[in-house]
Design a protein around this motif. Structure first.
Motif, short mmCIF file in Angstrom:
data_model
loop_
_atom_site.label_atom_id
_atom_site.label_comp_id
_atom_site.label_asym_id
_atom_site.label_seq_id
_atom_site.Cartn_x
_atom_site.Cartn_y
_atom_site.Cartn_z
N SER A 1 -7.19 -5.00 -1.20
CA SER A 1 -7.14 -3.59 -1.57
C SER A 1 -6.47 -2.77 -0.47
N CYS A 2 -6.28 -1.49 -0.77
CA CYS A 2 -5.73 -0.55 0.19
C CYS A 2 -6.80 0.50 0.50
N VAL A 3 -6.91 0.84 1.76
CA VAL A 3 -7.93 1.82 2.19
C VAL A 3 -7.22 2.98 2.88
N PRO A 4 -7.77 4.21 2.76
CA PRO A 4 -7.10 5.37 3.37
C PRO A 4 -7.12 5.28 4.90
N LEU A 5 -6.00 5.67 5.52
CA LEU A 5 -5.93 5.70 6.98
C LEU A 5 -6.78 6.85 7.52
N VAL A 6 -7.43 6.63 8.63
CA VAL A 6 -8.18 7.68 9.32
C VAL A 6 -7.18 8.45 10.18
N THR A 7 -7.25 9.78 10.14
CA THR A 7 -6.27 10.60 10.86
C THR A 7 -6.86 11.32 12.06
N GLU A 8 -8.19 11.29 12.22
CA GLU A 8 -8.84 11.96 13.35
C GLU A 8 -9.61 10.93 14.16
N CYS B 1 0.83 -1.20 0.00
CA CYS B 1 0.00 0.00 0.00
C CYS B 1 0.86 1.25 0.00
N ASN B 2 0.37 2.28 -0.67
CA ASN B 2 1.05 3.58 -0.67
C ASN B 2 1.00 4.20 0.71
N GLN B 3 1.86 5.19 0.95
CA GLN B 3 1.86 5.89 2.23
C GLN B 3 0.50 6.55 2.43
N GLY B 4 -0.02 6.46 3.66
CA GLY B 4 -1.33 7.01 3.97
C GLY B 4 -2.47 6.03 3.75
N TYR B 5 -2.12 4.81 3.35
CA TYR B 5 -3.11 3.76 3.12
C TYR B 5 -2.74 2.52 3.92
N ALA B 6 -3.74 1.70 4.21
CA ALA B 6 -3.53 0.46 4.95
C ALA B 6 -4.11 -0.70 4.17
N VAL B 7 -3.58 -1.88 4.43
CA VAL B 7 -4.10 -3.10 3.81
C VAL B 7 -5.49 -3.36 4.37
N ALA B 8 -6.47 -3.52 3.50
CA ALA B 8 -7.83 -3.84 3.94
C ALA B 8 -7.82 -5.23 4.58
#
Length: 180
Positions: free
Chosen positions: A64-71, A52-59
């Protein structure tokens, strides 16, 4: 459009690149690098492994890759999105602590109450008086200046300590006056 017309006149056409067989898309963590093994969206082929690209996590399904939650309590669809908050899970489409845990200092801690064994003060939970409890000698106890309530559910503040002190002063003064 002008380029398309030119290519059509020249007898050439532009064909969009479409992958017709989704079986050719590798899961995250699988090998990649050839035309037969492409990586999913939001990932790349690093050292011939889909990551996964930076800012994403392995589902959770690893497909697939899903965006990381930051809040905290941010919107999610997959628990892997909540990994910025240790111990958090995606519950009701929000990053939250699992049942029996509380959020403090950027992570989820198991709930420990007065008298429970602990390793760190952040584990000790005393709602709404979180500032009155600590982990001392491996147990959740009231901080200095506070005393545990009779039912053991709270740490009472300075007024109880002050009252006890005043009773002592009055008692001593009464005894002194009696013997004069």
């Amino acid at each position: 459009m002008l380029l398309q017309n030119f290519l059509l006149i020249a007898g050439l056409s532009i064909m969009p690149c479409v992958l017709s067989d989704p079986a050719h898309i590798a899961d995250i963590g699988q090998s990649c690098g050839s035309s037969s093994n492409l990586c999913p969206q939001f990932s790349g082929c690093v050292n011939q492994i889909c990551q996964c690209n930076q800012g994403y996590a392995v589902a959770v399904d690893h497909r697939s890759c899903v965006p990381l939650v930051t809040e905290w309590e941010g919107s999610c669809t997959d628990s892997s999105q909540c990994q910025n908050f240790a111990g958090a899970v995606c519950k009701d489409n929000r990053c939250e602590c699992e049942l029996g845990h509380h959020f403090l200092e950027g992570k989820c801690w198991i709930n420990r109450h007065l008298g429970d064994h602990c390793q760190e003060s952040d584990e000790c939970l005393l709602s709404p008086h979180q500032d009155r409890i600590e982990c001392s000698n491996g147990l959740c106890t009231c901080k200095s200046g506070y005393i545990q309530s009779e039912d053991g559910s709270d740490c009472n503040g300075g007024s109880a300590v002050w009252s006890l002190g005043m009773v002592s002063v009055i008692l001593i003064a009464s005894v002194q006056m009696f013997f004069k």
